[in-house]
Design an enzyme around this catalytic site. Sequence first.
Site, PDB file in Angstrom:
ATOM      1  CB  SER A 152      -0.912   0.008   1.233  1.00 15.74           C
ATOM      2  OG  SER A 152      -1.752  -1.116   1.252  1.00 15.74           O
ATOM      3  CD  GLU A 235      -0.374  -4.831   8.644  1.00 18.83           C
ATOM      4  OE1 GLU A 235      -0.835  -4.595   7.521  1.00 18.83           O
ATOM      5  OE2 GLU A 235       0.571  -5.616   8.843  1.00 18.83           O
TER       6      GLU A 235
END
Length: 397
Positions: A152, A235
């Site tokens: 990403s 995360e």
Amino acid sequence: MTTAETPPDAGAVEALAREVVAAHPPATTPLTDLMGAWYDAGLAWVHFPPGLGGLGAERSAQPRANRVLREAGGPEPRTVNTIGYGIVAGTICRFTPPETAARLLRPLATGEELWCQLFSEPGAGSDLAGLATRAVRDGDEWVVNGQKVWTSLAHKSAWGVLLARTDPDVPKHKGLTYFVVRMDSPGIEVRPLRQITGRASFNEVFLDDVRIPDSQRLGDVGAGWFVANSTLGDERTSLGDRVPARGSGTIADAIDLWRARPDRHTPVRRERLTRLWIRAEAHRLTADRARVSAARGTPGPESAITKLVGSELNQAVYEFCIDLLGAEGALVDTYSPDAPDDVSGPTALQRKFLRSRATTLEGGTSEIMRNVIGERVLKLPQEVRNDKGKPWKDVPR
């Protein structure tokens, strides 16, 4: 006043946040200046040490500070640098010297330097420890070759965190080393991947003889798996703890749509919405418990619970919304790689539904989360692994 020996409580953190937004009104202050003041005041990550964007306070005080910033018209901090704030910052704080951490964290906090995560590979997604990207030492540098995927924001990032194999002669978990790398380094090529939403925020990244100074290594050589698990814990916490106030957030989309479409009400749909609301409330309470655990130090396997529950709930809510929309659910107002990140507009729910398909994959698949919960939380026997104890180079691929 508080001192280093007596970190501020949540009330003092909130009062400090109000001072910052009063001195730097979000409506008239450039974003980088606003977030720079936020960092300098210790409000970027209140649980970090003073001087590194923190106050040494309890992590649970962060939502109160962030709420002050939002109510004053500022951003939710994590949206300024999504990967940086939620995934990378904690690892930098834990595994780099304070002077290095300070150099990296402030431009991260202001959004001047975006970050990405170079972990997953075409042959090593769920089995991350099986990755094949190689880093070979050459004096004071490492030469890296390989490929990463599903990265990403790689196309916008100044920095990336990189996990690479430095010793193929030991079992896969033991031969990894963790680096930070400039994304404009010679030999790095970024190619976008188009998503089901039409946008292209994911990428594949090719590394061809990329040279990384040893000073950009985090942790010991061969200790990359330990460092990476710190990042993965952050995360999962970041993905799983996005739980707003009771009845708001994702479930609010379903409730608002229900109120707007009385023509689509049925007893079955009413019961389905009720069950979703109960799941959302259970998720919120579970996330609060996980935050308490994370506040004690490095996020643990409890973060897998909130990530698993939150991602599957997200999908279920938007599946309900599409069902309630009926034929309208097939409409999307834009399908372009250049579409803005904004999810407002006449077909926002449809785009949220499409985006929700990724939530059970990113940050660890639901299957991996169940393994983590089973093995590390419930202490169940581990799955049989044919590669256990074998050197990575001897494992068939």
